[in-house]
Structures are given as C-alpha cells and as structure tokens.
Design a protein around this motif. Structure first.
Motif, PDB file in Angstrom:
ATOM      1  N   TYR A  53       9.691  -1.639  -0.461  1.00 12.63           N
ATOM      2  CA  TYR A  53       8.731  -2.684  -0.825  1.00 12.63           C
ATOM      3  C   TYR A  53       7.445  -2.023  -1.306  1.00 12.63           C
ATOM      4  O   TYR A  53       6.917  -1.113  -0.659  1.00 12.63           O
ATOM      5  CB  TYR A  53       8.455  -3.583   0.373  1.00 12.63           C
ATOM      6  CG  TYR A  53       9.627  -4.469   0.730  1.00 12.63           C
ATOM      7  CD1 TYR A  53       9.782  -5.716   0.125  1.00 12.63           C
ATOM      8  CD2 TYR A  53      10.586  -4.063   1.657  1.00 12.63           C
ATOM      9  CE1 TYR A  53      10.863  -6.528   0.441  1.00 12.63           C
ATOM     10  CE2 TYR A  53      11.671  -4.867   1.971  1.00 12.63           C
ATOM     11  CZ  TYR A  53      11.801  -6.097   1.354  1.00 12.63           C
ATOM     12  OH  TYR A  53      12.878  -6.888   1.658  1.00 12.63           O
ATOM     13  N   ALA A  54       6.948  -2.465  -2.446  1.00 14.02           N
ATOM     14  CA  ALA A  54       5.728  -1.881  -3.003  1.00 14.02           C
ATOM     15  C   ALA A  54       5.015  -2.932  -3.844  1.00 14.02           C
ATOM     16  O   ALA A  54       5.566  -4.005  -4.132  1.00 14.02           O
ATOM     17  CB  ALA A  54       6.076  -0.663  -3.852  1.00 14.02           C
ATOM     18  N   ASP A  55       3.778  -2.610  -4.229  1.00 12.14           N
ATOM     19  CA  ASP A  55       3.058  -3.571  -5.067  1.00 12.14           C
ATOM     20  C   ASP A  55       3.658  -3.573  -6.471  1.00 12.14           C
ATOM     21  O   ASP A  55       4.299  -2.616  -6.912  1.00 12.14           O
ATOM     22  CB  ASP A  55       1.557  -3.253  -5.102  1.00 12.14           C
ATOM     23  CG  ASP A  55       1.256  -1.880  -5.681  1.00 12.14           C
ATOM     24  OD1 ASP A  55       1.685  -1.601  -6.813  1.00 12.14           O
ATOM     25  OD2 ASP A  55       0.600  -1.082  -4.998  1.00 12.14           O
ATOM     26  N   ARG A  56       3.452  -4.668  -7.182  1.00 12.17           N
ATOM     27  CA  ARG A  56       4.107  -4.877  -8.475  1.00 12.17           C
ATOM     28  C   ARG A  56       3.734  -3.801  -9.493  1.00 12.17           C
ATOM     29  O   ARG A  56       4.589  -3.321 -10.247  1.00 12.17           O
ATOM     30  CB  ARG A  56       3.732  -6.256  -9.014  1.00 12.17           C
ATOM     31  CG  ARG A  56       4.470  -6.620 -10.290  1.00 12.17           C
ATOM     32  CD  ARG A  56       4.273  -8.069 -10.636  1.00 12.17           C
ATOM     33  NE  ARG A  56       5.035  -8.429 -11.814  1.00 12.17           N
ATOM     34  CZ  ARG A  56       5.121  -9.668 -12.280  1.00 12.17           C
ATOM     35  NH1 ARG A  56       4.491 -10.662 -11.646  1.00 12.17           N
ATOM     36  NH2 ARG A  56       5.830  -9.930 -13.355  1.00 12.17           N
ATOM     37  N   GLU A  57       2.465  -3.417  -9.509  1.00 13.01           N
ATOM     38  CA  GLU A  57       2.011  -2.409 -10.472  1.00 13.01           C
ATOM     39  C   GLU A  57       2.739  -1.086 -10.273  1.00 13.01           C
ATOM     40  O   GLU A  57       3.149  -0.430 -11.231  1.00 13.01           O
ATOM     41  CB  GLU A  57       0.502  -2.208 -10.335  1.00 13.01           C
ATOM     42  CG  GLU A  57      -0.075  -1.224 -11.341  1.00 13.01           C
ATOM     43  CD  GLU A  57      -1.566  -1.047 -11.170  1.00 13.01           C
ATOM     44  OE1 GLU A  57      -2.114  -0.106 -11.781  1.00 13.01           O
ATOM     45  OE2 GLU A  57      -2.201  -1.827 -10.423  1.00 13.01           O
ATOM     46  N   SER A  58       2.918  -0.700  -9.010  1.00  9.28           N
ATOM     47  CA  SER A  58       3.608   0.543  -8.698  1.00  9.28           C
ATOM     48  C   SER A  58       5.081   0.478  -9.101  1.00  9.28           C
ATOM     49  O   SER A  58       5.642   1.440  -9.635  1.00  9.28           O
ATOM     50  CB  SER A  58       3.487   0.839  -7.202  1.00  9.28           C
ATOM     51  OG  SER A  58       4.065   2.086  -6.892  1.00  9.28           O
ATOM     52  N   ILE A  59       5.711  -0.673  -8.854  1.00  9.05           N
ATOM     53  CA  ILE A  59       7.114  -0.847  -9.235  1.00  9.05           C
ATOM     54  C   ILE A  59       7.269  -0.797 -10.743  1.00  9.05           C
ATOM     55  O   ILE A  59       8.183  -0.141 -11.272  1.00  9.05           O
ATOM     56  CB  ILE A  59       7.671  -2.175  -8.676  1.00  9.05           C
ATOM     57  CG1 ILE A  59       7.811  -2.079  -7.153  1.00  9.05           C
ATOM     58  CG2 ILE A  59       9.028  -2.495  -9.301  1.00  9.05           C
ATOM     59  CD1 ILE A  59       8.241  -3.372  -6.499  1.00  9.05           C
ATOM     60  N   GLU A  60       6.390  -1.473 -11.455  1.00  4.87           N
ATOM     61  CA  GLU A  60       6.455  -1.483 -12.918  1.00  4.87           C
ATOM     62  C   GLU A  60       6.323  -0.076 -13.487  1.00  4.87           C
ATOM     63  O   GLU A  60       6.975   0.275 -14.471  1.00  4.87           O
ATOM     64  CB  GLU A  60       5.373  -2.400 -13.488  1.00  4.87           C
ATOM     65  CG  GLU A  60       5.675  -3.882 -13.288  1.00  4.87           C
ATOM     66  CD  GLU A  60       4.567  -4.784 -13.817  1.00  4.87           C
ATOM     67  OE1 GLU A  60       3.486  -4.260 -14.163  1.00  4.87           O
ATOM     68  OE2 GLU A  60       4.778  -6.013 -13.873  1.00  4.87           O
TER      69      GLU A  60
END
Length: 209
Positions: free
Chosen positions: A137-144
């Motif tokens: 689980y991670a923040d969206r910016e990091s995943i993108e």
C-alpha cells in the motif's frame, strides 16, 4: 550378424534423436523464447550492446513511499518470477475480474514456488496479502512513478490493449520485463500462465547444463 544389427539399431536409436535435438537447437527458430523489452539506449540514441547482444533495462527493485512522511518501502524484483499488478482505491467490475484472474495465477505456486504476485495498491483498497501474493500500500503518486518505471503504458503491436488498471507485467528472475498482458481477459491470462511455465522450464534447463 544379429549382434551387428542390434548394435546398428541401438546406434540409430541414440544418434538420430541427438542429431534432431542439435539441429533444432542451432538451426530452427525457438517459438517458445519470450521477448525482452526496453533495450538500454546510449546518450547518442543508439541501442547499447555487449559483445553483439542487446542490453536490456533491468529492474532490481521498486521503492514506494507509504505515506506523506519520508518512510519508504523497497521490494526487490530479483530472484523470483514476478507478476506486477495495480489495485486502485475503488475496485469495480474490471478490477474485481483482474483479482480473480490473479488468483488463478497464484495457483501456479504449487508447481512454481518461486512465483510471486506483487500488487501495488492505493490506500483504501482492500486486498489481503499472503506468502505468494505481496500487496504494498502506498500513496498514488508513488505508485504512478513505479508504474511509469515499469512502462505500464507500453503498447504491444498486434496484441490486445489494456488500461492501466487491468494491465499485468511479467518479470523474470533477473528483473527483465518479459511480457505485458490484459488481466481482465481470460485468454491473455492463459498466455501469461503458459509463459510463466516457460520461464520456469528455462531456469530448470540452465541448472541441468
């Protein structure tokens, strides 16, 4: 006379298969070889090669920020066959279909224990992890950023296209990308499962040599 015939038959039985194998090994096209994606490019725009072989981009690990603090989590991509997927915060019909297909893939772990499913999940998504299915689980910016690094937007000519939420990426044990798939399409999952088995067979073959 009978002994010489038997000896001749034995030689034919042993030699012909060896000759066929040698011919196929060196002269025939191996239709089961999986491609490599994303060759390294030099500053001058030329493709990097080493002793005549193209050098491809290798992904050793993914680093994700888990929250707004500086805490990060790294997941290595070396040493196991990895299928990477993306899980949005809101998992609707297509997303749920992808998860069910990933469960099929996880079943291969019974015969290929080195197989790992790695899901990059936005906060708010609901998916439990286990030994063979890692959920980060991670923040969206990091995943993108990680999805961009793994070239999730890659379009493969003459293949089925898939959106970001349903695309799957296959990496081999050395961290090279070997395939892109539509996780919502059953025939694509069949192809992915077959190609995972091919990678496993290649590894076993190398150990025998």
């Amino acid at each position: 006379m009978k002994k010489s015939r038997k000896a001749g038959l034995l030689i034919v039985t042993l030699v012909i298969p060896a000759l066929i194998f040698t011919f196929l090994q060196f002269f025939a096209d191996n239709h089961y070889d999986l491609p490599y994606y994303h060759p390294l490019v030099a500053p001058n725009g030329s493709v990097v090669d080493e002793r005549g072989d193209t050098v491809y981009q290798q992904f050793a690990k993914l680093t994700l920020k888990q929250d707004s603090t500086r805490d990060t989590l790294s997941k290595k991509l070396i040493g196991q066959v990895t299928v990477v997927s993306y899980l949005p915060a809101e998992c609707r019909d297509t997303c749920k279909l992808v998860l069910s297909q990933l469960e099929r893939i996880e079943g291969l772990r019974k015969e290929i224990p080195e197989l790992t499913i790695l899901t990059l999940a936005e906060k708010g998504a609901e998916k439990s992890a286990d030994d063979g299915w890692k959920v980060i689980y991670a923040d969206r910016e990091s995943i993108e950023r990680c999805l961009k690094e793994l070239r999730f937007q890659t379009v493969i000519p003459k293949s089925k296209t898939s959106g970001l939420k349903s695309k799957l990426v296959l990496l081999d044990k050395k961290g090279f990308i070997r395939g892109y798939y539509d996780g919502s399409d059953a025939p694509e999952i069949d192809r992915l499962m077959a190609e995972i088995k091919i990678l496993d067979y290649e590894e076993k073959l190398k150990k025998r040599l």
